[in-house]
Scaffold this active site. Sequence first.
Site, PDB file in Angstrom:
ATOM      1  N   SER A 260      48.657  52.279  41.874  1.00 42.50           N
ATOM      2  CA  SER A 260      47.286  52.146  41.352  1.00 42.50           C
ATOM      3  C   SER A 260      46.711  50.767  41.599  1.00 42.50           C
ATOM      4  O   SER A 260      45.553  50.530  41.296  1.00 42.50           O
ATOM      5  CB  SER A 260      47.295  52.422  39.853  1.00 42.50           C
ATOM      6  OG  SER A 260      48.003  51.391  39.188  1.00 42.50           O
ATOM      7  N   CYS A 261      47.520  49.830  42.118  1.00 40.04           N
ATOM      8  CA  CYS A 261      47.023  48.454  42.198  1.00 40.04           C
ATOM      9  C   CYS A 261      46.813  47.921  43.615  1.00 40.04           C
ATOM     10  O   CYS A 261      45.698  47.530  43.951  1.00 40.04           O
ATOM     11  CB  CYS A 261      47.959  47.529  41.440  1.00 40.04           C
ATOM     12  SG  CYS A 261      47.852  47.795  39.674  1.00 40.04           S
ATOM     13  N   PHE A 262      47.892  47.882  44.430  1.00 42.49           N
ATOM     14  CA  PHE A 262      47.739  47.208  45.733  1.00 42.49           C
ATOM     15  C   PHE A 262      46.590  47.786  46.561  1.00 42.49           C
ATOM     16  O   PHE A 262      45.722  47.033  47.016  1.00 42.49           O
ATOM     17  CB  PHE A 262      49.031  47.276  46.552  1.00 42.49           C
ATOM     18  CG  PHE A 262      50.148  46.408  46.028  1.00 42.49           C
ATOM     19  CD1 PHE A 262      49.987  45.602  44.917  1.00 42.49           C
ATOM     20  CD2 PHE A 262      51.383  46.396  46.663  1.00 42.49           C
ATOM     21  CE1 PHE A 262      51.015  44.822  44.431  1.00 42.49           C
ATOM     22  CE2 PHE A 262      52.416  45.616  46.187  1.00 42.49           C
ATOM     23  CZ  PHE A 262      52.232  44.823  45.067  1.00 42.49           C
TER      24      PHE A 262
ATOM     25  N   LYS B 243      43.924  49.529  45.761  1.00 37.86           N
ATOM     26  CA  LYS B 243      42.588  49.316  45.172  1.00 37.86           C
ATOM     27  C   LYS B 243      42.238  47.832  45.116  1.00 37.86           C
ATOM     28  O   LYS B 243      41.106  47.446  45.350  1.00 37.86           O
ATOM     29  CB  LYS B 243      42.504  49.998  43.812  1.00 37.86           C
ATOM     30  CG  LYS B 243      42.454  49.105  42.614  1.00 37.86           C
ATOM     31  CD  LYS B 243      42.239  49.854  41.338  1.00 37.86           C
ATOM     32  CE  LYS B 243      42.906  49.181  40.159  1.00 37.86           C
ATOM     33  NZ  LYS B 243      42.458  47.836  39.876  1.00 37.86           N
ATOM     34  N   ASP B 244      43.225  46.988  44.834  1.00 37.84           N
ATOM     35  CA  ASP B 244      42.909  45.562  44.699  1.00 37.84           C
ATOM     36  C   ASP B 244      42.629  44.920  46.059  1.00 37.84           C
ATOM     37  O   ASP B 244      41.750  44.058  46.172  1.00 37.84           O
ATOM     38  CB  ASP B 244      44.037  44.832  43.960  1.00 37.84           C
ATOM     39  CG  ASP B 244      44.091  45.226  42.479  1.00 37.84           C
ATOM     40  OD1 ASP B 244      43.163  45.920  42.016  1.00 37.84           O
ATOM     41  OD2 ASP B 244      45.064  44.861  41.796  1.00 37.84           O
TER      42      ASP B 244
END
Length: 447
Positions: free
Chosen positions: A275-277, A279-280
């Site tokens: 959910s992070c890399f 999208k970030d």
Amino acid sequence: MRKQPKISVIGAGYVGLCTAVGFSSKGYHVTVSEVDADKAGKINLGIPPFYEPGLQEKLAAGVRDGYLKCFVNQTCKVVLGSDLTFVTVGTPSRTDGSVDLSYVESVAHEVGAALRQRSSFHVVVIKSTVIPGTTQNTVKPVLEKESGKICGEQFGLCMNPEFLRQGSAFQDTVNADRVVIGSYDKRSGDILEDLYRDFYSPQLPPIIRTSLSTAELIKYASNAMLATKISFINTIANICEKIPGADVKEVAAAIGLDKRIGPHFLDAGLGYGGSCFPKDVQALIACSKTLGYTPELLDSVENVNRAQPLKAVEFCKQQLGSLGGKRVAILGLSFKPDTDDMREARAIPIIDELLREGASVAAYDPVAASSAKTVFGSKIRYARSALDCIKDADCAIVVTEWREFQELTPEDFAENMRQPILIDGRRIYSPEKYSKKLKFAAIGLGK
Ligand SMILES: NC(=O)c1ccc[n+]([C@@H]2O[C@H](COP(=O)([O-])OP(=O)(O)OC[C@H]3O[C@@H](n4cnc5c(N)ncnc54)[C@H](O)[C@@H]3O)[C@@H](O)[C@H]2O)c1
């Protein structure tokens, strides 16, 4: 003895719940507001709504001993009952890659409205990952308007990015590498620093005090760096595959001994997910472009990562030719081991492509089968075990490096599969050992 602040948390996802359980496990009183009634119900029964090692027993203890309670959509109540509020709602990607700040904005309205009724100084802490400028330019004006109060004087505002890793989220919360505190006003930064000094005592991690926007950027820079390391080593892996006898694992081990490079995060594979890399990195690219700078390096990091999972299908086709009617076994579905999170899991583009090519797919994951069902429905078979998954398969692909897959021997594959073809997408098997009895291909292994 210093009075312990009461803590409230808005949003009980991975970050919010681990934050809440982390504080409650050390004797702080924590109240949580969560819009999802099912999640809140589970939490109040001491059951985490997602799989995360070590979380269940600490959550259950916190609820049982009265340190943690979750309310359904009661932002105002939990803010008014606390001294400090962590905002931990999601910041997903929009279709153009930019970050959707609507959840943070809407919580800022709710928290601001609650602050109108508060007489004592309250600290609002943005823990969600937000693009630089958000806390100052979006959150602060909303809080001031809704509360009718002045930020820095009648309430405080901090930005405190979270660095936990899913799969070890609770451990990361209670044993952080560092704490970054961006503050609008010194007073609220000091209050948050004191809280963390008390929380981590006696093993205090480095505490970095900075501005709101630098804190926001530190989080993006951190994830962009990690994503870059992965796409870098996958690039080297792809080069290795063209060089007979080359092996990216040995290259990574050797370059990792250089202190300037370091040994971590140099595991070649099928790319990063979660959910992070993704999208970030996308949000940082979009934010940077809005500011008039095109971060070409990060564009390339993304492009490498987008192509990488499809290498598994390419290997499969090299071994089997047409995939029409072939049975492919997928070992591992979640985006990484020790989580049931399927967000941006590499299994998704791999399985989609296999199905598009006409293969039939059986998959096994120790914990993610039920979340995977919401992604693939009845398009694939969900196996009960790794052996059940590879039974009668024409090809097996390791997609997620769950520890239990390391226990599968070459004989297990050779005796159970219709054709003994193994693709090691996460480099968990020794090529020497597994290539004797099997047709073996692996990311970053020269032919
Ligand atoms: N998951 C990670 O590994 C991780 C690590 C570091 C930072 N982050 C960042 O932290 C933030 C949260 O991530 P997450 O993975 O915990 O998200 P998540 O989607 O798991 O959880 C967010 C929760 O907030 C709830 N919510 C939404 N609006 C609400 C409202 N108005 N009131 C109460 N609850 C509300 C949702 O129902 C959900 O349960 C994101 O910005 C993310 O980028 C995540």
